[in-house]
Motif scaffolding. Structure first.
Motif, PDB file in Angstrom:
ATOM      1  N   PRO A  59     -25.866  18.959 -40.768  1.00 25.88           N
ATOM      2  CA  PRO A  59     -25.832  20.409 -40.998  1.00 25.88           C
ATOM      3  C   PRO A  59     -25.322  21.161 -39.770  1.00 25.88           C
ATOM      4  CG  PRO A  59     -27.910  19.470 -41.748  1.00 25.88           C
ATOM      5  CD  PRO A  59     -27.214  18.408 -40.957  1.00 25.88           C
ATOM      6  N   ALA A  60     -24.751  22.334 -40.002  1.00 25.93           N
ATOM      7  CA  ALA A  60     -24.219  23.155 -38.909  1.00 25.93           C
ATOM      8  C   ALA A  60     -25.305  23.591 -37.944  1.00 25.93           C
ATOM      9  CB  ALA A  60     -23.501  24.373 -39.481  1.00 25.93           C
ATOM     10  N   VAL A  61     -26.533  23.714 -38.422  1.00 25.95           N
ATOM     11  CA  VAL A  61     -27.689  24.057 -37.578  1.00 25.95           C
ATOM     12  C   VAL A  61     -28.668  22.895 -37.633  1.00 25.95           C
ATOM     13  CG1 VAL A  61     -29.588  25.700 -37.211  1.00 25.95           C
ATOM     14  CG2 VAL A  61     -27.376  26.508 -38.085  1.00 25.95           C
ATOM     15  N   ASP A  62     -29.223  22.530 -36.490  1.00 35.30           N
ATOM     16  CA  ASP A  62     -30.098  21.365 -36.398  1.00 35.30           C
ATOM     17  C   ASP A  62     -31.311  21.540 -37.320  1.00 35.30           C
ATOM     18  OD1 ASP A  62     -31.513  19.130 -35.720  1.00 35.30           O
ATOM     19  OD2 ASP A  62     -31.711  19.612 -33.588  1.00 35.30           O
ATOM     20  N   LEU A  63     -31.427  20.626 -38.279  1.00 40.38           N
ATOM     21  CA  LEU A  63     -32.524  20.687 -39.241  1.00 40.38           C
ATOM     22  C   LEU A  63     -33.880  20.454 -38.585  1.00 40.38           C
ATOM     23  CD1 LEU A  63     -31.977  21.187 -42.267  1.00 40.38           C
ATOM     24  CD2 LEU A  63     -32.474  18.786 -42.679  1.00 40.38           C
TER      25      LEU A  63
END
Length: 418
Positions: free
Chosen positions: A406-410
């Motif tokens: 994902p583009a942002v750290d899950l």
């Protein structure tokens, strides 16, 4: 895969849309009769990507005595015998420090800015109508100390490349002429030109339309989910009162109802209703429709023009699962609205509404795979930011399901994230 999405509010429908775009077959299941009838129905209407600081903050604890006894303040707390209230409250207190607040704010900003990108992509790809407008947002402060604290927070957004600036009282009145009459009371404000406004309920209806029109999309309303058929560490079917729905994977995105549902699968999440209120002035006078989205920081009230309507929303009550509309809160909103927009005195009586926002103690949504079932995913706990974060959270989750990064750290949105 055939993926079941439980919940037809903004988070569930955004999840379904992103999963369809990723090539999956999707079935949305909801107990209501139509999309967006819960917390998504009449929220503040603000897409506030850069103003996401959580409620858990250092100054909250010093205010507890007044919060426990006040009937009129913007935040009220009514202690309950409910064990969930105490579990949630203990965790909330643990996060009321500068370090935890800064960590949560930075993560929420990253998700918020990603959500803005995904929303802009959505708007260019789909023909939808939900009174969306790139209005910009102006948060006004009467207290110079609170404004100074807000200015320190905006450095986080600026550091991520998202423009915010402090403005003086005169500039506040220039950006929003309706504020001219109270400019003398203001210390200044924070202006964020990249923010937008829109009608969340209308967007839910549009997303439901897109899902229903898709060859691989199905909408099932008036279907109360009671649990899961889980065998061998996976969900085989979603159980409802009118029969099972076979799935290859499942996303839980039904707000507060996720808590009892997840318990049937041996999963635990800490959510509690953060009750808010709104007024919708239909066909509001032109001079009672702000040009920019306005937030009154001192009173925790937001004002957004939605087409020809004015949406006024605010307050935060921790009063348990009481979904009755409190007359004192509605009266307070009406008084504050009339003070800012005198033309409302001639407007039609507004539609009063209350919503139970599903809040986590730390203010971050939970976006992760379940611990006990490998094909069960959680996308819950967005609190008052469901409209703002829905598109980004849905894209993150869809990417994770597909094994993409994902583009942002899950990891920052897991239940055990520090």
């Amino acid at each position: 895969m055939h993926i079941g999405v439980i919940g037809a509010g903004i988070v569930g429908l955004a999840s379904a849309y992103q999963l369809l775009r990723a090539g999956h077959e999707v079935t949305v299941v909801d107990a209501a009769s139509a999309p967006g009838l819960g917390t998504s129905f009449a929220n503040g209407g603000q897409l506030s990507y850069g103003y996401v600081s959580p409620l858990a903050a250092p100054g909250v604890l010093s205010q507890l005595p007044s919060l426990l006894f006040s009937r009129t303040g913007p935040l009220r707390i009514k202690p309950s015998l409910d064990p969930d209230f105490w579990r949630w409250s203990i965790e909330f207190v643990k996060h009321c420090n500068a370090q935890a607040n800064a960590s949560s704010t930075l993560r929420l900003l990253s998700l918020g800015l990603h959500s803005r990108e995904v929303m802009q992509e959505f708007l260019t790809q789909e023909s939808v109508s939900f009174d969306y407008r790139l209005s910009g947002k102006l948060v006004v402060y009467r207290d110079a100390g609170k404004l100074a604290a807000a200015e320190r927070s905006l450095e986080l957004a600026n550091g991520l490349g998202y423009a915010q600036r402090r403005v003086d009282a005169a500039t506040c009145a220039t950006l929003e002429p309706a504020l001219d009459k109270i400019a003398g009371e203001l210390a200044g404000g924070i202006h964020t030109p990249g923010e937008g406004t829109g009608d969340c309920h209308l967007l839910c209806k549009e997303l439901a339309r897109l899902v229903g029109e898709h060859a691989s999309g199905t909408l099932l309303f008036e279907r109360e989910v009671t649990g899961f058929d889980a065998r061998g560490g996976t969900v085989r079917a979603i159980r409802t009162r009118t029969g099972d729905i076979a799935v290859d994977a499942c996303v839980v995105a039904n707000g507060l109802a996720a808590m009892p549902l997840l318990r049937t699968a041996g999963e635990s999440v800490s959510l509690y209703p953060l009750k808010g209120y709104s007024l919708t002035y239909r066909d509001a006078p032109v001079d009672a429709r702000p040009q920019v989205s306005v937030t009154d920081a001192d009173n925790k009230v937001v004002y957004a023009s939605l087409g020809e309507h004015l949406r006024v929303a605010g307050m935060a009550d921790l009063v348990g699962y009481d979904d009755r509309i409190a007359a004192t809160r509605i009266d307070a909103l009406r008084t504050l609205s009339a003070g800012l927009f005198p033309a409302l005195s001639a407007a039609h009586a507004p539609l009063a509404w209350t919503g139970m926002r599903p809040a986590t103690p730390h203010g971050r949504p939970i976006i992760e795979r379940a611990a006990t079932l490998g094909n069960l995913w959680l996308n819950v706990g967005h609190g008052g930011l469901g409209f703002t974060l829905s598109m980004g959270a849905a894209r993150m989750m869809a990417d994770a399901i597909d094994g993409k990064r994902p583009a942002v750290d899950l990891a920052g949105f897991a239940r055990q994230a520090g």
